[in-house]
Design an enzyme around this catalytic site. Structure first.
Site, mmCIF file in Angstrom:
data_model
loop_
_atom_site.group_PDB
_atom_site.id
_atom_site.type_symbol
_atom_site.label_atom_id
_atom_site.label_comp_id
_atom_site.label_asym_id
_atom_site.label_seq_id
_atom_site.Cartn_x
_atom_site.Cartn_y
_atom_site.Cartn_z
ATOM 1 N N ASP A 168 45.089 37.133 52.707
ATOM 2 C CA ASP A 168 45.143 38.260 51.768
ATOM 3 C C ASP A 168 46.079 39.340 52.306
ATOM 4 O OD1 ASP A 168 44.629 40.359 49.982
ATOM 5 O OD2 ASP A 168 42.526 39.813 49.768
ATOM 6 N N SER A 183 38.096 42.573 44.367
ATOM 7 C CA SER A 183 39.006 43.588 44.887
ATOM 8 C C SER A 183 38.413 44.995 44.686
ATOM 9 C CB SER A 183 40.375 43.434 44.211
ATOM 10 O OG SER A 183 41.360 44.194 44.858
ATOM 11 N N HIS A 195 45.251 36.944 47.870
ATOM 12 C CA HIS A 195 44.397 37.857 47.109
ATOM 13 C C HIS A 195 44.109 37.221 45.749
ATOM 14 C CE1 HIS A 195 42.508 41.723 46.557
ATOM 15 N NE2 HIS A 195 43.150 41.910 45.409
#
Length: 230
Positions: free
Chosen positions: A173, A121, A204
């Site tokens: 996601d 991320s 995610h």
């Protein structure tokens, strides 16, 4: 989560390479330190490398009303789609922190050519920026559920073009939108970067198949020829 006071790492004495892996927003080095155990289980040679899990600073995050939490840089848009606003100052500071870790590894005898820089991320965004805006030729770059920041500034050097990239992303996601993968991969490939992009049936998060490929990628990047074999 409270961040760890210092990065977690093994001794660089006799190490044959290194993985620097950056955690995501609100996490800590402990969040991904399991890689130090799990990757060698899949690829035994990876027990002989140094693992570095740097801690992000605690900063105010705009999308959370300015709440202080571990973060590599500020976020202004949510979810994070193509065209989201970038925190240039925060990005620069984060890259400088990772470059400092690279220098420490160099002092311990591990050159950039034996270092894979990766992250999840926000951490993946910094890994990409560190690798593809600089002049070093790292062994590899791994971006998991990541995105390409400052895309308008992208000008990959000849050295950085030699860094192979693994980009894994969840098709569902809802935080770093799946479209970010196609956008970033196209941008990097257009400048000569060799990219393996894989999509997984997840949100995610991470996926077991993604971790298996990460182990394969890091192993070949450090011990083999990732540019030709992946």
């Amino acid at each position: 989560m409270n961040r760890a006071a210092a990065a977690l790492s093994t001794s660089a004495n006799g190490s044959k390479g290194a993985l620097i892996f950056l955690h995501g927003l609100g996490d800590s080095p402990a969040g991904w330190s399991e890689l130090q155990r799990s990757l060698p289980q899949m690829k035994p040679r990876l027990k002989d490398i140094t693992y570095v899990f740097p801690p992000a600073p605690t900063i105010g995050i705009t999308i959370n009303g300015g709440m202080q939490m571990p973060g590599w840089f500020d976020l202004f848009d949510w979810p994070i789609g193509v065209g989201s606003k970038d925190d240039r100052e925060g990005l620069d500071k984060a890259v400088a922190q990772i470059e400092s870790e690279v220098e420490k590894l160099g002092e311990a005898g591990i050159p950039p050519s034996k270092i894979v820089v990766g992250g999840f991320s926000q951490g993946g965004a910094i890994a990409l920026l560190t690798c593809y805006r600089g002049q070093e030729t790292f062994a590899g770059c791994a971006g998991l559920s990541a995105w390409l920041t400052l895309p308008g500034d992208l000008d990959v050097s000849d050295n950085a073009k030699q860094i192979p990239l693994f980009w894994g992303h969840g098709k569902m996601d809802d935080k770093v939108l799946f479209a970010q993968q196609a956008f970033g991969v196209e941008k990097l490939r257009s400048q000569g970067v060799s990219v393996v992009d894989k999509a997984y049936n997840m949100g995610h998060s991470s996926h077991p198949e993604e971790m298996e490929y990460l182990a394969e990628f890091v192993d070949k990047a450090i011990f083999g020829d990732a540019k030709s074999e992946l």
